[in-house]
Structure formats: structure tokens, C-alpha cells
Design a protein around this motif. Structure first.
Motif, PDB file in Angstrom:
ATOM      1  N   TYR A 215      42.780  20.819  83.908  1.00 28.13           N
ATOM      2  CA  TYR A 215      41.517  20.423  83.288  1.00 28.13           C
ATOM      3  C   TYR A 215      41.706  19.163  82.455  1.00 28.13           C
ATOM      4  O   TYR A 215      40.816  18.325  82.356  1.00 28.13           O
ATOM      5  CB  TYR A 215      41.002  21.568  82.420  1.00 28.13           C
ATOM      6  N   GLY A 216      42.884  19.042  81.847  1.00 23.26           N
ATOM      7  CA  GLY A 216      43.180  17.859  81.035  1.00 23.26           C
ATOM      8  C   GLY A 216      44.013  18.210  79.828  1.00 23.26           C
ATOM      9  O   GLY A 216      45.246  18.213  79.884  1.00 23.26           O
ATOM     10  N   ASP A 217      43.382  18.535  78.722  1.00 21.69           N
ATOM     11  CA  ASP A 217      44.057  18.823  77.462  1.00 21.69           C
ATOM     12  C   ASP A 217      44.450  20.302  77.425  1.00 21.69           C
ATOM     13  O   ASP A 217      43.590  21.186  77.407  1.00 21.69           O
ATOM     14  CB  ASP A 217      43.136  18.478  76.297  1.00 21.69           C
ATOM     15  N   PHE A 218      45.761  20.576  77.398  1.00 18.04           N
ATOM     16  CA  PHE A 218      46.251  21.950  77.448  1.00 18.04           C
ATOM     17  C   PHE A 218      45.762  22.767  76.256  1.00 18.04           C
ATOM     18  O   PHE A 218      45.257  23.886  76.414  1.00 18.04           O
ATOM     19  CB  PHE A 218      47.785  21.961  77.497  1.00 18.04           C
ATOM     20  N   GLU A 219      45.907  22.233  75.057  1.00 17.66           N
ATOM     21  CA  GLU A 219      45.533  22.985  73.846  1.00 17.66           C
ATOM     22  C   GLU A 219      44.028  23.246  73.802  1.00 17.66           C
ATOM     23  O   GLU A 219      43.585  24.302  73.356  1.00 17.66           O
ATOM     24  CB  GLU A 219      45.990  22.237  72.594  1.00 17.66           C
ATOM     25  N   GLU A 220      43.240  22.278  74.259  1.00 17.34           N
ATOM     26  CA  GLU A 220      41.793  22.478  74.293  1.00 17.34           C
ATOM     27  C   GLU A 220      41.438  23.595  75.265  1.00 17.34           C
ATOM     28  O   GLU A 220      40.640  24.492  74.953  1.00 17.34           O
ATOM     29  CB  GLU A 220      41.084  21.191  74.704  1.00 17.34           C
ATOM     30  N   ALA A 221      42.037  23.562  76.462  1.00 22.74           N
ATOM     31  CA  ALA A 221      41.761  24.606  77.455  1.00 22.74           C
ATOM     32  C   ALA A 221      42.231  25.968  76.958  1.00 22.74           C
ATOM     33  O   ALA A 221      41.549  26.983  77.170  1.00 22.74           O
ATOM     34  CB  ALA A 221      42.448  24.252  78.777  1.00 22.74           C
ATOM     35  N   LEU A 222      43.374  26.018  76.276  1.00 20.08           N
ATOM     36  CA  LEU A 222      43.877  27.289  75.761  1.00 20.08           C
ATOM     37  C   LEU A 222      42.965  27.825  74.661  1.00 20.08           C
ATOM     38  O   LEU A 222      42.740  29.040  74.566  1.00 20.08           O
ATOM     39  CB  LEU A 222      45.305  27.117  75.241  1.00 20.08           C
ATOM     40  N   SER A 223      42.411  26.927  73.842  1.00 19.78           N
ATOM     41  CA  SER A 223      41.473  27.378  72.805  1.00 19.78           C
ATOM     42  C   SER A 223      40.201  27.937  73.444  1.00 19.78           C
ATOM     43  O   SER A 223      39.620  28.908  72.950  1.00 19.78           O
ATOM     44  CB  SER A 223      41.127  26.227  71.853  1.00 19.78           C
ATOM     45  N   HIS A 224      39.769  27.371  74.565  1.00 16.28           N
ATOM     46  CA  HIS A 224      38.613  27.917  75.291  1.00 16.28           C
ATOM     47  C   HIS A 224      38.927  29.327  75.783  1.00 16.28           C
ATOM     48  O   HIS A 224      38.070  30.220  75.725  1.00 16.28           O
ATOM     49  CB  HIS A 224      38.272  27.029  76.493  1.00 16.28           C
ATOM     50  N   LEU A 225      40.142  29.529  76.253  1.00 16.76           N
ATOM     51  CA  LEU A 225      40.541  30.853  76.751  1.00 16.76           C
ATOM     52  C   LEU A 225      40.557  31.871  75.614  1.00 16.76           C
ATOM     53  O   LEU A 225      40.069  32.997  75.767  1.00 16.76           O
ATOM     54  CB  LEU A 225      41.925  30.741  77.399  1.00 16.76           C
ATOM     55  N   ARG A 226      41.118  31.480  74.479  1.00 16.55           N
ATOM     56  CA  ARG A 226      41.208  32.401  73.342  1.00 16.55           C
ATOM     57  C   ARG A 226      39.834  32.711  72.746  1.00 16.55           C
ATOM     58  O   ARG A 226      39.570  33.838  72.331  1.00 16.55           O
ATOM     59  CB  ARG A 226      42.107  31.782  72.264  1.00 16.55           C
TER      60      ARG A 226
END
Length: 393
Positions: A215-226
Motif C-alpha cells: 500500500y505504501g507506508d507500513f506504519e500507516e497501514a498497520l495503524s489502519h489494521l489496529r
């Protein structure tokens, strides 16, 4: 590459924690049954075993495997266990070169040949052909070869929907639907550790495992998951527009990052869905297959998903003529009634009147105590085929 590009590229990656590595190791070591059709026996396969066997056999045939990755919901589960989504399929991506048809055939033949290694002892293998193995154990074969995408998929059957999916990718332009399913985890370091280390893994001694968000930004995508946030871009690039996955996420408690933005994206989702599934019979097959594959063990959620889909299609479909829109909505209503019937959850006569054609088996003797309103159905049958795409102005 400029410093800015390098920084943006680095944000795509993250090193997994010890806890995440443990979950990954557990998934790779889990025994998954591959159910055979007819009289064929069930195969017991660990993901790490099938990866190692397939990779070794490909390299024996001169096919270089760039890397192997875990993809999809299983990768999301590794990164954040309490997603509310769980995981069904085990998606394994092999990076290979697929330069011509011969390469596609070679990959398929290698995988089918590898299945022989997992047959139980005592089974005679001499007369079992590749075609026989395909008919017995392969649920789905996909080959895509065009200007932007060159890949193939071999999905091994599991009766509970937990399929082992082996994907061989040369190039793939769009690798995710939403940010929460955009994760890929490299398996090479962990599999190398398996082969080379005699010391068990521990918090102080384990391989470095790298995760990536396409998707692009790992931390941003992980925050969406959390935080259970729905985010995507350009859904018109996704086969089916991501429409069914979007409704699935809504039912599982995920919420759009921006309601306004998502309302706009819903129109693109619906438009792409009706381009890819252009007549009512195709739509019915797709919906039934999605419900079967993604709600095994959660049948009570199927009705909620269909209701959500009905509202999204009703609100956001702008590229269908009136009768086509009605027949699609009628199809969704019919499937929702079927789901209620399967769950023995059809309301009592004081609470229901049907204003659409019921599923055929509702007329069965088991349902003769329910009143079905005899009104003109919105469609005569679900097998009529209409072209459903019109240009958007």
C-alpha cells in the motif's frame, strides 16, 4: 533514486518483532489438510514444507525463485493478531520469471508433481498422472498474462475454506485491495534458519524477518489494521472493484477513514464490479462463491454482508439502467432470504411479507407454514443475461 524516493521506499518496510516472528513460525508449522475428491486420500501439508519442496523442485528445473512471501490475511494476522478478521487462505507468493507459456506450464507441472511427495504411505504412485492430481486436489487454476500482469495461481482444496494458495508472480501491477490486506512477509530468512541452525529460535537468537506494505507506508497501514480503518486508492484498478471485500470489512466492524472520500470511491467500486461481472448469472456465481469462501464458520455474518451490499449498490451504482439495477438488488435480496432460511431464521408470519421472488426451495414442504406474498416479481428468473455496463458521464 533521490533521497526523498529512498526515504519513501524505506517506509514500506519494517522488521518484525519477536512476537510476530513466533506467530509466523506457528503458521508455517501448522498442518493443513488438503482434501481429495472422490476416493483420493487427504494430504497433510505444512506451509513450510510445501514451500521448501516446490522451491527446490523449481530450482532443479532451472527456474530461479527470487523470494517467497506470505501474503493476505495470514500476513495481517502475523502482524496484528486481534484484527477481528482472522485468516482463512494461506497465500504464498513465489517470485519467478514467467517469460513464455512454457514457463507457466513448467510451474504447474512442478507443483502437481510435488503433491506426490505428500501422499500417504502405501498409496501406489506409479499410475497417478498430473491430470489426475489436478482433478483430485486443485480447487482453482488461474493464469494471467498481459502487458502489466504475468502470474499464475494454484489453489489446493480444503473443505473448510482454508486453502493453500501458491501464487507465482513475474509482475503484478495491483497487489492489494485495502491497506489492511497489503502486507507481505518475506519467508527466506526464516526458512534458511530452519535448514541451517541447530539451535532453536529464542528472543535473543532468531532470524531478521522483513515485512512490507505494498500500500505504501507500513506504519500507516498497520495503524489502519489496529484501529480497524478502511482505506484504499484507485479501486477501479481492482478486479471486482474491491466491492465485496469492502462490505466484508464493514460487517467486521471496520470503518472508512473518510466517509466523504469513501462515498466517492464506492461509485468506482460498483462500476468496476459491474464491468467485471456484467450479467446477473455471473454476479450470482461471484456472490455465492464469496459467501462460501469467506464466511466459513461465520455463517451468521452472511446476511449482514448481503444487507450491507444491498445498501452500497443501491446508493452508489450510477452506471446501470433501471431494470438492471433492480435485478441485481433483487438477486441480493433473494440470496439474503436463502441465508435466513439456511439459518432457520426466517421471521414469523406477523413480521414478514416478501415483495420479491423467493428462493425456489422456500416452496419446500419445510416452509409451508410461511406466507409468501403473491406479487409480480421484479425479475422472472435469475438466469437472464443482460449487458450491465454503460459509460459514466
Amino acid at each position: 533514486m533521490s533521497p526523498g524516493d529512498a526515504s519513501e521506499q524505506s517506509r514500506r518496510f519494517c522488521v518484525l518483532s519477536w512476537e510476530q516472528v513466533q506467530r509466523l513460525d506457528s503458521i508455517l508449522g501448522e498442518t493443513v489438510p488438503i482434501h481429495g475428491r472422490g476416493n483420493f486420500p487427504t494430504l497433510s501439508i505444512q506451509p513450510r514444507q510445501i514451500v521448501q519442496v516446490v522451491r527446490a523442485r523449481l530450482e532443479e528445473q532451472g527456474v530461479t525463485v527470487r523470494d517467497v512471501r506470505l501474503n493476505g490475511s495470514a500476513a495481517s494476522h502475523v502482524l496484528h493478531q486481534d484484527t477481528g478478521l482472522g485468516y482463512k487462505d494461506l497465500d504464498l507468493i513465489f517470485g519467478v520469471s514467467l517469460s513464455d507459456d512454457q514457463a507457466f506450464h513448467l510451474v504447474k507441472d512442478v507443483v502437481l508433481d510435488c503433491l506426490l511427495d505428500f501422499l500417504p504411505e502405501g498409496v501406489s504412485k506409479e499410475r497417478i498422472t498430473a491430470l489426475t492430481l489436478k482433478e483430485a486436489y486443485v480447487q482453482k487454476l488461474v493464469k494471467v498474462c498481459n502487458d502489466t500482469d504475468r502470474w499464475s495461481l494454484i489453489s489446493l482444496s480444503n473443505n473448510t475454506g482454508k486453502n493453500v494458495e501458491l501464487k507465482f508472480v513475474d509482475s503484478l501491477r495491483r497487489q492489494f485491495e485495502f491497506s489492511v490486506d497489503s502486507f507481505q512477509i518475506g519467508l527466506d530468512s526464516l526458512l534458511l534458519f530452519d535448514r541451517c541452525s541447530e539451535t532453536p529460535m529464542s528472543e535473543s537468537f532468531h532470524p531478521t524477518v522483513l515485512g512490507e506494505s505494498v500500500y505504501g507506508d507500513f506504519e500507516e497501514a498497520l495503524s489502519h489494521l489496529r484501529e480497524k480503518i478502511i482505506a484504499t486508492r484507485s479501486p477501479e484498478e481492482i478486479r471486482g472493484g474491491g466491492l465485496l471485500k469492502y462490505c466484508h470489512l464493514l460487517v467486521r466492524g471496520f470503518q472508512p477513514r473518510s466517509e466523504t472520500e469513501m462515498k466517492s470511491l464506492q461509485r468506482y467500486m460498483c462500476s468496476r464490479f459491474f464491468i467485471d461481472f456484467s450479467d446477473i448469472s455471473e454476479q450470482q456465481r461471484k456472490l455465492e462463491a464469496y459467501l462460501q469462501n469467506h464466511f466459513a464458520g461465520m455463517e451468521h455474518k452472511r446476511y449482514d454482508c448481503l444487507v450491507t451490499l444491498y445498501h452500497v449498490v443501491n446508493e452508489s451504482t450510477v452506471c446501470l439502467m433501471g431494470h438492471e439495477r433492480r435485478q441485481t438488488l433483487n438477486l441480493i435480496s433473494m440470496l439474503a432470504l436463502r441465508v435466513l432460511a439456511e439459518q432457520n431464521a426466517i421471521p414469523t408470519v406477523t413480521n414478514v411479507t416478501c415483495y420479491y421472488q423467493p428462493a425456489p426451495y422456500v416452496r419446500d414442504i419445510n416452509f409451508n407454514n410461511y406466507y409468501i406474498a403473491h406479487v409480480q416479481p421484479l425479475i422472472h428468473t435469475c438466469s437472464n443475461s443482460y449487458q450491465t455496463w454503460l459509460p459514466c458521464n
